[in-house]
Design a protein around this motif. Sequence first.
Motif, PDB file in Angstrom:
ATOM      1  N   GLU A  49       0.828  -1.209   0.000  1.00 13.74           N
ATOM      2  CA  GLU A  49       0.000   0.000   0.000  1.00 13.74           C
ATOM      3  C   GLU A  49       0.861   1.258   0.000  1.00 13.74           C
ATOM      4  OE1 GLU A  49      -0.362  -2.606   2.005  1.00 13.74           O
ATOM      5  OE2 GLU A  49      -2.467  -3.238   2.007  1.00 13.74           O
ATOM      6  N   ARG A  67      -2.895  13.169  -9.310  1.00 18.02           N
ATOM      7  CA  ARG A  67      -3.307  11.796  -9.023  1.00 18.02           C
ATOM      8  C   ARG A  67      -4.189  11.832  -7.787  1.00 18.02           C
ATOM      9  NH1 ARG A  67      -0.271   7.282 -10.689  1.00 18.02           N
ATOM     10  NH2 ARG A  67      -2.004   6.212  -9.703  1.00 18.02           N
ATOM     11  N   LEU A  68      -5.166  10.952  -7.763  1.00 12.99           N
ATOM     12  CA  LEU A  68      -6.038  10.802  -6.607  1.00 12.99           C
ATOM     13  C   LEU A  68      -5.883   9.382  -6.096  1.00 12.99           C
ATOM     14  CD1 LEU A  68      -8.396  11.704  -4.719  1.00 12.99           C
ATOM     15  CD2 LEU A  68      -9.934  10.796  -6.468  1.00 12.99           C
ATOM     16  N   VAL A  69      -5.591   9.245  -4.818  1.00 10.92           N
ATOM     17  CA  VAL A  69      -5.516   7.940  -4.181  1.00 10.92           C
ATOM     18  C   VAL A  69      -6.497   7.970  -3.021  1.00 10.92           C
ATOM     19  CG1 VAL A  69      -4.063   6.282  -2.976  1.00 10.92           C
ATOM     20  CG2 VAL A  69      -3.086   7.681  -4.800  1.00 10.92           C
ATOM     21  N   THR A  70      -7.372   6.990  -2.989  1.00  9.52           N
ATOM     22  CA  THR A  70      -8.372   6.896  -1.932  1.00  9.52           C
ATOM     23  C   THR A  70      -8.064   5.686  -1.066  1.00  9.52           C
ATOM     24  OG1 THR A  70     -10.018   7.836  -3.437  1.00  9.52           O
ATOM     25  CG2 THR A  70     -10.843   6.792  -1.444  1.00  9.52           C
ATOM     26  N   LEU A  71      -7.923   5.906   0.221  1.00  8.62           N
ATOM     27  CA  LEU A  71      -7.720   4.823   1.181  1.00  8.62           C
ATOM     28  C   LEU A  71      -9.072   4.516   1.818  1.00  8.62           C
ATOM     29  CD1 LEU A  71      -4.492   6.079   2.997  1.00  8.62           C
ATOM     30  CD2 LEU A  71      -4.657   4.515   1.054  1.00  8.62           C
ATOM     31  N   VAL A  72      -9.521   3.294   1.660  1.00  9.35           N
ATOM     32  CA  VAL A  72     -10.829   2.911   2.172  1.00  9.35           C
ATOM     33  C   VAL A  72     -10.654   1.713   3.090  1.00  9.35           C
ATOM     34  CG1 VAL A  72     -13.142   2.132   1.538  1.00  9.35           C
ATOM     35  CG2 VAL A  72     -11.917   3.699   0.032  1.00  9.35           C
ATOM     36  N   LYS A  79      -5.425   3.608   8.079  1.00 11.38           N
ATOM     37  CA  LYS A  79      -5.422   4.578   6.974  1.00 11.38           C
ATOM     38  C   LYS A  79      -4.617   5.817   7.338  1.00 11.38           C
ATOM     39  CE  LYS A  79      -9.911   4.755   7.053  1.00 11.38           C
ATOM     40  NZ  LYS A  79     -10.236   3.773   8.095  1.00 11.38           N
ATOM     41  N   SER A  80      -4.841   6.352   8.514  1.00 14.03           N
ATOM     42  CA  SER A  80      -4.099   7.543   8.948  1.00 14.03           C
ATOM     43  C   SER A  80      -2.623   7.221   9.121  1.00 14.03           C
ATOM     44  CB  SER A  80      -4.670   8.086  10.262  1.00 14.03           C
ATOM     45  OG  SER A  80      -5.990   8.539  10.071  1.00 14.03           O
TER      46      SER A  80
END
Length: 193
Positions: A49, A67-72, A79-80
Amino acid sequence: FEYDVLPPQDLRGKAAPVAAWRAVRARPAARGVRTPLRLQARLVGRDDELAVLERALADVRSSGRPRLVTLVGPAGIGKSRLAHELLEQVERAPDPVSIRRGRCVAYGNVSYSALAEAMKAECAVLDDDSPAVVEQRARAALERLFGHADLLPHLAALVGAGGEQRFGREDLFDAWRRILERMAAAVPLVLVV
């Protein structure tokens, strides 16, 4: 907090005078940053990751495109912590990167609060600044970024400088996008929300 030092106080049950301070005011913390826990363990099991985040930043640096990265994931999965690890690496790297953070508050329902927090950091706005000071700092940030402050009413609406003007959603979004683009023009911008 900011404190004033008081003269040492003679207290019952104490052999010597005790140092004392008086709290003057709360000092705002850095925007979007949680108070760190004192314990810091090594990041385990998140190499893949973290590599995705590093590649995304490398791609931004090489291509100049966003760029967009989304942590779900569920609460507590890290995530933090993953974002923290990336930012630690970014801050140690020799190439300059601008970092802005914004958090959604756990209470209330304030529209765009995370973006507002990041923009307030860009403008050096503090929580206890008056609307006049907020406007002055927002104007200075826009003049630094653009050479003029034409977008001040749009930015003021976001950072809490007041103002009577009402804007449509598309107009606000366009202005905020232009500000973010200008923030990222000189060096890559990492916006953690």
